[in-house]
Write a protein that holds these residues in place. Structure first.
Motif, PDB file in Angstrom:
ATOM      1  N   PRO A   1       0.802  -1.226   0.000  1.00  0.00           N
ATOM      2  CA  PRO A   1       0.000   0.000   0.000  1.00  0.00           C
ATOM      3  C   PRO A   1       0.836   1.278   0.000  1.00  0.00           C
ATOM      4  O   PRO A   1       0.332   2.345  -0.322  1.00  0.00           O
ATOM      5  N   PHE A   2       2.115   1.192   0.325  1.00  0.00           N
ATOM      6  CA  PHE A   2       2.984   2.368   0.343  1.00  0.00           C
ATOM      7  C   PHE A   2       3.876   2.446  -0.890  1.00  0.00           C
ATOM      8  O   PHE A   2       4.761   3.285  -0.965  1.00  0.00           O
ATOM      9  N   ASP A   3       3.653   1.581  -1.870  1.00  0.00           N
ATOM     10  CA  ASP A   3       4.442   1.566  -3.101  1.00  0.00           C
ATOM     11  C   ASP A   3       3.873   2.597  -4.072  1.00  0.00           C
ATOM     12  O   ASP A   3       2.873   2.354  -4.726  1.00  0.00           O
ATOM     13  N   ARG A   4       4.507   3.754  -4.153  1.00  0.00           N
ATOM     14  CA  ARG A   4       4.003   4.828  -5.005  1.00  0.00           C
ATOM     15  C   ARG A   4       4.668   4.848  -6.374  1.00  0.00           C
ATOM     16  O   ARG A   4       4.160   5.432  -7.299  1.00  0.00           O
ATOM     17  N   ASN A   5       5.842   4.247  -6.507  1.00  0.00           N
ATOM     18  CA  ASN A   5       6.586   4.316  -7.767  1.00  0.00           C
ATOM     19  C   ASN A   5       6.549   2.997  -8.528  1.00  0.00           C
ATOM     20  O   ASN A   5       7.385   2.770  -9.397  1.00  0.00           O
ATOM     21  N   ASP A   6       5.625   2.120  -8.190  1.00  0.00           N
ATOM     22  CA  ASP A   6       5.513   0.796  -8.825  1.00  0.00           C
ATOM     23  C   ASP A   6       6.827   0.027  -8.780  1.00  0.00           C
ATOM     24  O   ASP A   6       7.228  -0.611  -9.749  1.00  0.00           O
ATOM     25  N   GLN A   7       7.511   0.086  -7.646  1.00  0.00           N
ATOM     26  CA  GLN A   7       8.755  -0.653  -7.467  1.00  0.00           C
ATOM     27  C   GLN A   7       8.491  -2.112  -7.140  1.00  0.00           C
ATOM     28  O   GLN A   7       9.329  -2.957  -7.355  1.00  0.00           O
ATOM     29  N   GLY A   8       7.347  -2.404  -6.579  1.00  0.00           N
ATOM     30  CA  GLY A   8       7.038  -3.763  -6.152  1.00  0.00           C
ATOM     31  C   GLY A   8       7.689  -4.070  -4.813  1.00  0.00           C
ATOM     32  O   GLY A   8       8.195  -3.195  -4.123  1.00  0.00           O
ATOM     33  N   TRP A   9       7.658  -5.321  -4.467  1.00  0.00           N
ATOM     34  CA  TRP A   9       8.231  -5.762  -3.199  1.00  0.00           C
ATOM     35  C   TRP A   9       9.749  -5.858  -3.311  1.00  0.00           C
ATOM     36  O   TRP A   9      10.277  -6.240  -4.346  1.00  0.00           O
ATOM     37  N   GLY A  10      10.424  -5.573  -2.226  1.00  0.00           N
ATOM     38  CA  GLY A  10      11.851  -5.841  -2.143  1.00  0.00           C
ATOM     39  C   GLY A  10      12.031  -7.304  -1.803  1.00  0.00           C
ATOM     40  O   GLY A  10      11.272  -7.873  -1.011  1.00  0.00           O
ATOM     41  N   LEU A  11      13.012  -7.955  -2.393  1.00  0.00           N
ATOM     42  CA  LEU A  11      13.221  -9.396  -2.184  1.00  0.00           C
ATOM     43  C   LEU A  11      14.585  -9.653  -1.552  1.00  0.00           C
ATOM     44  O   LEU A  11      15.549  -8.930  -1.810  1.00  0.00           O
TER      45      LEU A  11
ATOM     46  N   ASP B   1      16.935 -17.117  -4.928  1.00  0.00           N
ATOM     47  CA  ASP B   1      15.588 -17.551  -4.553  1.00  0.00           C
ATOM     48  C   ASP B   1      14.909 -16.417  -3.803  1.00  0.00           C
ATOM     49  O   ASP B   1      15.487 -15.348  -3.652  1.00  0.00           O
ATOM     50  N   VAL B   2      13.679 -16.642  -3.358  1.00  0.00           N
ATOM     51  CA  VAL B   2      12.960 -15.637  -2.567  1.00  0.00           C
ATOM     52  C   VAL B   2      12.777 -16.195  -1.168  1.00  0.00           C
ATOM     53  O   VAL B   2      11.967 -17.085  -0.928  1.00  0.00           O
ATOM     54  N   TYR B   3      13.562 -15.677  -0.248  1.00  0.00           N
ATOM     55  CA  TYR B   3      13.528 -16.101   1.139  1.00  0.00           C
ATOM     56  C   TYR B   3      12.656 -15.164   1.977  1.00  0.00           C
ATOM     57  O   TYR B   3      12.009 -15.586   2.922  1.00  0.00           O
ATOM     58  N   ASP B   4      12.635 -13.877   1.603  1.00  0.00           N
ATOM     59  CA  ASP B   4      11.875 -12.885   2.363  1.00  0.00           C
ATOM     60  C   ASP B   4      11.466 -11.740   1.442  1.00  0.00           C
ATOM     61  O   ASP B   4      12.073 -11.522   0.402  1.00  0.00           O
ATOM     62  N   VAL B   5      10.431 -11.004   1.853  1.00  0.00           N
ATOM     63  CA  VAL B   5       9.977  -9.807   1.148  1.00  0.00           C
ATOM     64  C   VAL B   5       9.910  -8.656   2.139  1.00  0.00           C
ATOM     65  O   VAL B   5       9.770  -8.869   3.343  1.00  0.00           O
ATOM     66  N   TYR B   6      10.020  -7.446   1.608  1.00  0.00           N
ATOM     67  CA  TYR B   6       9.902  -6.258   2.445  1.00  0.00           C
ATOM     68  C   TYR B   6       9.391  -5.108   1.589  1.00  0.00           C
ATOM     69  O   TYR B   6       9.473  -5.142   0.362  1.00  0.00           O
ATOM     70  N   SER B   7       8.870  -4.081   2.244  1.00  0.00           N
ATOM     71  CA  SER B   7       8.393  -2.892   1.540  1.00  0.00           C
ATOM     72  C   SER B   7       9.596  -2.037   1.157  1.00  0.00           C
ATOM     73  O   SER B   7      10.532  -1.885   1.937  1.00  0.00           O
ATOM     74  N   GLN B   8       9.564  -1.469  -0.035  1.00  0.00           N
ATOM     75  CA  GLN B   8      10.660  -0.599  -0.467  1.00  0.00           C
ATOM     76  C   GLN B   8      10.397   0.870  -0.153  1.00  0.00           C
ATOM     77  O   GLN B   8      11.171   1.744  -0.555  1.00  0.00           O
ATOM     78  N   SER B   9       9.356   1.149   0.597  1.00  0.00           N
ATOM     79  CA  SER B   9       9.008   2.516   0.956  1.00  0.00           C
ATOM     80  C   SER B   9      10.010   3.077   1.972  1.00  0.00           C
ATOM     81  O   SER B   9      10.436   2.379   2.891  1.00  0.00           O
TER      82      SER B   9
ATOM     83  N   ASN C   1      10.361  -0.353   5.577  1.00  0.00           N
ATOM     84  CA  ASN C   1      11.224  -1.348   4.936  1.00  0.00           C
ATOM     85  C   ASN C   1      11.962  -2.218   5.953  1.00  0.00           C
ATOM     86  O   ASN C   1      12.709  -3.110   5.558  1.00  0.00           O
ATOM     87  N   SER C   2      11.736  -2.011   7.238  1.00  0.00           N
ATOM     88  CA  SER C   2      12.338  -2.886   8.248  1.00  0.00           C
ATOM     89  C   SER C   2      11.338  -3.887   8.826  1.00  0.00           C
ATOM     90  O   SER C   2      11.680  -4.672   9.688  1.00  0.00           O
ATOM     91  N   TRP C   3      10.092  -3.858   8.346  1.00  0.00           N
ATOM     92  CA  TRP C   3       9.064  -4.763   8.882  1.00  0.00           C
ATOM     93  C   TRP C   3       9.251  -6.157   8.366  1.00  0.00           C
ATOM     94  O   TRP C   3       9.612  -6.522   7.374  1.00  0.00           O
TER      95      TRP C   3
END
Length: 169
Positions: free
Chosen positions: A122-132, A148-156, A167-169
């Motif tokens: 919901p805080f992705d304003r620049n269409d960056q997507g999830w950080g992996l 691989d994808v071990y974790d995701v985080y917000s790039q906000s 981005n620390s959640w």
């Protein structure tokens, strides 16, 4: 007497300028108190949506890993359905793997899918997507290794109501 009172009512039908100014001032004070509370409420609901989205994706990644462990026979006393590659960690290669699903060598009678859709940030304003982050990346890394994808985080870069960056959640 009745005529006098009714005559006063007929003469005074509207509001005076002073009454209008007082009413507008009261409404402005009330509006200025409500708007900041509404902004906090909107931000709080977006934070709840972010936590929910992160939980959904992380649970799907964990289920994928658990099925990998089951299918590869790593659990004691379990049948092996799938022979993993030497460098395979058991985590999905990309987030889309959670949408497409996996067969697991016949462990399930169908191709097991883990997500219907990838929740949005919901805080992705620049269409960056999830950080992996991959399994070999540092826990605080902001650069995806790509294995691989071990974790995701917000790039906000925004900060939550509790003072922590999203981005620390």
């Amino acid at each position: 007497m009745i005529r006098f009172v009714s005559r006063l009512r007929n003469e005074r039908r509207g509001l005076t300028l002073l009454e209008l100014i007082i009413a507008m001032t009261i409404m402005a004070v009330l509006a200025s108190a409500v708007l900041p509370m509404a902004e906090v409420t909107v931000k709080r609901s977006k934070e709840i949506e972010l936590r929910r989205s992160l939980r959904i994706i992380r649970n799907a990644i964990d289920e994928y890993k658990a099925d990998f462990e089951k299918a590869s026979g790593k659990e004691p006393g379990k049948q092996q359905f799938y022979t993993p590659a030497i460098n395979e960690t058991g985590y999905p290669k990309e987030l889309e793997d959670l949408l497409e699903g996996r067969d697991w060598g016949g462990m399930y009678p169908y191709k097991r899918k883990y997500l219907r859709r990838i929740p949005r940030d919901p805080f992705d304003r620049n269409d960056q997507g999830w950080g992996l982050r991959s399994y070999v990346d540092d826990p605080e890394s902001t650069v995806w290794g790509g294995e691989d994808v071990y974790d995701v985080y917000s790039q906000s870069d925004a900060v939550a109501l509790d003072g922590t960056p999203y981005n620390s959640w």
